[in-house]
Design a protein around this motif. Sequence first.
Motif, mmCIF file in Angstrom:
data_model
loop_
_atom_site.group_PDB
_atom_site.id
_atom_site.type_symbol
_atom_site.label_atom_id
_atom_site.label_comp_id
_atom_site.label_asym_id
_atom_site.label_seq_id
_atom_site.Cartn_x
_atom_site.Cartn_y
_atom_site.Cartn_z
ATOM 1 N N THR A 207 0.837 -1.208 0.000
ATOM 2 C CA THR A 207 0.000 0.000 0.000
ATOM 3 C C THR A 207 0.870 1.255 0.000
ATOM 4 N N GLY A 208 0.446 2.206 -0.786
ATOM 5 C CA GLY A 208 1.081 3.524 -0.721
ATOM 6 C C GLY A 208 2.371 3.669 -1.508
ATOM 7 N N VAL A 209 2.799 2.628 -2.197
ATOM 8 C CA VAL A 209 4.056 2.776 -2.950
ATOM 9 C C VAL A 209 3.869 3.627 -4.198
ATOM 10 N N GLY A 210 2.621 3.711 -4.672
ATOM 11 C CA GLY A 210 2.367 4.531 -5.873
ATOM 12 C C GLY A 210 1.836 3.718 -7.045
ATOM 13 N N LYS A 211 1.181 2.600 -6.771
ATOM 14 C CA LYS A 211 0.667 1.741 -7.862
ATOM 15 C C LYS A 211 -0.343 2.485 -8.743
ATOM 16 N N THR A 212 -1.358 3.063 -8.089
ATOM 17 C CA THR A 212 -2.436 3.703 -8.855
ATOM 18 C C THR A 212 -1.912 4.898 -9.655
ATOM 19 N N THR A 213 -1.095 5.702 -8.995
ATOM 20 C CA THR A 213 -0.532 6.880 -9.671
ATOM 21 C C THR A 213 0.299 6.449 -10.885
ATOM 22 N N THR A 214 1.114 5.410 -10.688
ATOM 23 C CA THR A 214 1.983 4.948 -11.775
ATOM 24 C C THR A 214 1.165 4.362 -12.916
ATOM 25 N N THR B 146 9.298 3.495 -7.573
ATOM 26 C CA THR B 146 8.700 4.822 -7.466
ATOM 27 C C THR B 146 9.494 5.673 -6.469
ATOM 28 N N LYS B 147 9.155 6.944 -6.453
ATOM 29 C CA LYS B 147 9.655 7.899 -5.449
ATOM 30 C C LYS B 147 11.174 8.054 -5.441
ATOM 31 N N LEU B 148 11.771 8.001 -6.618
ATOM 32 C CA LEU B 148 13.211 8.289 -6.702
ATOM 33 C C LEU B 148 13.501 9.696 -6.197
ATOM 34 N N ASP B 149 12.490 10.563 -6.313
ATOM 35 C CA ASP B 149 12.673 11.939 -5.834
ATOM 36 C C ASP B 149 12.791 12.006 -4.322
ATOM 37 N N GLU B 150 12.312 10.971 -3.640
ATOM 38 C CA GLU B 150 12.353 11.016 -2.174
ATOM 39 C C GLU B 150 13.538 10.247 -1.607
ATOM 40 N N ALA B 151 14.238 9.489 -2.453
ATOM 41 C CA ALA B 151 15.327 8.659 -1.950
ATOM 42 C C ALA B 151 16.627 9.042 -2.628
ATOM 43 N N THR C 208 10.871 3.983 -13.769
ATOM 44 C CA THR C 208 11.028 4.597 -12.450
ATOM 45 C C THR C 208 10.178 5.863 -12.445
ATOM 46 N N THR C 209 9.692 6.211 -11.276
ATOM 47 C CA THR C 209 8.931 7.460 -11.183
ATOM 48 C C THR C 209 9.609 8.362 -10.155
ATOM 49 N N ALA C 210 9.476 9.656 -10.372
ATOM 50 C CA ALA C 210 10.140 10.596 -9.465
ATOM 51 C C ALA C 210 9.259 11.817 -9.266
ATOM 52 N N GLY C 211 8.076 11.593 -8.720
ATOM 53 C CA GLY C 211 7.204 12.731 -8.443
ATOM 54 C C GLY C 211 5.741 12.342 -8.578
ATOM 55 N N GLN C 212 4.886 13.201 -8.041
ATOM 56 C CA GLN C 212 3.462 12.867 -7.977
ATOM 57 C C GLN C 212 2.696 13.284 -9.219
ATOM 58 N N SER C 213 3.361 14.023 -10.090
ATOM 59 C CA SER C 213 2.619 14.601 -11.192
ATOM 60 C C SER C 213 2.319 13.587 -12.304
ATOM 61 N N GLU D 225 -12.266 5.705 -6.265
ATOM 62 C CA GLU D 225 -12.504 7.068 -6.749
ATOM 63 C C GLU D 225 -11.261 7.636 -7.443
ATOM 64 N N GLN D 226 -10.122 7.332 -6.859
ATOM 65 C CA GLN D 226 -8.851 7.839 -7.393
ATOM 66 C C GLN D 226 -8.658 7.359 -8.836
ATOM 67 N N LEU D 227 -8.871 6.065 -9.070
ATOM 68 C CA LEU D 227 -8.677 5.536 -10.425
ATOM 69 C C LEU D 227 -9.805 5.993 -11.356
HETATM 70 N N1 LIG Z 1 7.124 11.852 -4.234
HETATM 71 C C1 LIG Z 1 6.483 10.937 -4.946
HETATM 72 N N2 LIG Z 1 5.261 10.579 -4.600
HETATM 73 C C2 LIG Z 1 4.630 9.639 -5.340
HETATM 74 C C3 LIG Z 1 5.244 9.027 -6.461
HETATM 75 N N3 LIG Z 1 4.375 8.122 -6.965
HETATM 76 C C4 LIG Z 1 3.276 8.188 -6.197
HETATM 77 N N4 LIG Z 1 3.419 9.094 -5.210
HETATM 78 C C5 LIG Z 1 2.474 9.471 -4.154
HETATM 79 O O1 LIG Z 1 2.338 8.403 -3.235
HETATM 80 C C6 LIG Z 1 1.051 8.393 -2.669
HETATM 81 C C7 LIG Z 1 0.428 7.015 -2.822
HETATM 82 O O2 LIG Z 1 0.220 6.771 -4.207
HETATM 83 P P1 LIG Z 1 -0.851 5.722 -4.743
HETATM 84 O O3 LIG Z 1 -0.723 5.690 -6.216
HETATM 85 O O4 LIG Z 1 -2.197 6.004 -4.174
HETATM 86 O O5 LIG Z 1 -0.257 4.384 -4.082
HETATM 87 P P2 LIG Z 1 -0.893 2.917 -4.044
HETATM 88 O O6 LIG Z 1 -1.510 2.755 -2.697
HETATM 89 O O7 LIG Z 1 0.273 2.000 -4.228
HETATM 90 O O8 LIG Z 1 -1.882 2.841 -5.171
HETATM 91 C C8 LIG Z 1 0.261 9.464 -3.404
HETATM 92 O O9 LIG Z 1 0.267 10.611 -2.612
HETATM 93 C C9 LIG Z 1 1.070 9.701 -4.668
HETATM 94 O O10 LIG Z 1 0.913 10.986 -5.179
HETATM 95 C C10 LIG Z 1 6.586 9.437 -6.811
HETATM 96 O O11 LIG Z 1 7.217 8.961 -7.753
HETATM 97 N N5 LIG Z 1 7.150 10.395 -6.017
#
Ligand SMILES: Nc1nc2c(ncn2[C@@H]2O[C@H](COP(=O)(O)OP(=O)(O)O)[C@@H](O)[C@H]2O)c(=O)[nH]1
Length: 414
Positions: A229-236, A362-367, A387-392, A266-268
């Motif tokens: 959870t929270g790694v960024g699956k949906t966003t990616t 994901t989150k290369l920007d944070e590590a 790789t992803t590096a940001g929320q956009s 809702e997010q997706l």
């Molecule tokens: N800084 C940063 N945040 C990210 C990245 N990818 C996702 N997030 C954020 O991580 C949080 C969880 O993302 P989400 O896609 O909901 O994760 P999921 O639970 O794995 O589906 C959200 O606030 C995203 O905006 C990334 O590459 N960098």
Amino acid sequence: MRIRRYTGKDAQEAMLKVKMDLGSEAVILSTRKVKKKGFFGFLKKPLTEVLAAIDDDCGSKNYDKPAPSAKMRNTAGLYGQKTAAGSVQDDNDRVSMLESKLRQMESMLNKIYSDVSKEKAQGQKENAKVNHTAETTIRSVTEKTRQTANQTGADIYKSFARVLAESEIEPVIIDRMLEKLKQLVKNPNSIDDLFATARKILVNILGEPQTISFREDGKPTVVMFLGPTGVGKTTTLAKIAADYSLNHKKKIGFITADTYRIAAVEQLKTYAEILNIPISVIYTPQEIKEAIANYSDKELILVDTAGRSHKNAEQFAELKMLVASAQADEVFLVLSCNLGRTACKEIINHYSFINNYKLLFTKLDEAPVPGIILNARYATGKRLSYTTAGQSVPDDIEVADVENIVRSILRVNE
Ligand SMILES: Nc1nc2c(ncn2[C@@H]2O[C@H](COP(=O)(O)OP(=O)(O)O)[C@@H](O)[C@H]2O)c(=O)[nH]1
Ligand SMILES: [Mg+2]
């Protein structure tokens, strides 16, 4: 106090607007990124919004004076219908002031130029002398370095091992790297040689990244996103969907099995709406077959899952059933770079029931130290992908840049 809001394509542009309008006495209250509303806003980079304030006292000095942009409009009026003699007088004053400023600048530049010329002439005279001394110094420093290096050949390896450890590389990998380096490095006293060889070894371990391999039999390619959870699956998933739908014109369908939180669906759904992609929500592992069958007209089916805790056996069993039932063509194991080394190892162990998957970080920007990328690749032998590096969404994603990851691991930019 007057408060105003300014936007620009970046902070610099917004600040410039503040300065033009309120003058340099303005106080910046806040800056934030804002997205334009609507479909096109989603696609565009966020704007920077600056909230600025100006004191009323300063205002009488600055704000009430016409801002430069307004001044420009007035000047334009000079050649237009302006008739009031006072305004023409004002403009004439301003022109004289500018002319005098220009003259000051010109004389300042002349002075700088003549100073530099004098220094240059003097410098040439002394150069021969200096060159000789410099040469002697350089020679002695090189000699000293060589001597020190001779004494500390082993120390170079030690500090190199420390660099890797600080990048959170697993000790077994560090040991193997040192073994290899000792075989391959020709001059053990040369840091350059050591780093160049290390770079090659690391690039080799990380391998060539691969993105989605599409089926060639006309059936849709089913891609599943797994991970905590929270790694960024949906966003990616949304970033990848945006890329394939907008840049490659692929027909896409979304399936989400993440029905544990309303917000997750809702997010997706929001991304689905924006990208005009249909979405099916499934509540049991069995429903996924039908959902896939309903998308037979699609080229790509992206399946979002809930981050089932690998520590909860029941939840994890359900995820295994879902994976088995979906028979996806591709699985991306999504891991976040800010996971600790141990946590990451544990997660990888739990997901080892999947035969074939690709690693997505994901989150290369944070590590700042993406050592876990190397660890995961080494431990699993699975391909890197994105790789992803940001929320956009959809910007902050790229195919893993191996050279860049190696540079971060070796900390060559520090
Ligand atoms: N800084 C940063 N945040 C990210 C990245 N990818 C996702 N997030 C954020 O991580 C949080 C969880 O993302 P989400 O896609 O909901 O994760 P999921 O639970 O794995 O589906 C959200 O606030 C995203 O905006 C990334 O590459 N960098
Ligand atoms: Mg999610």
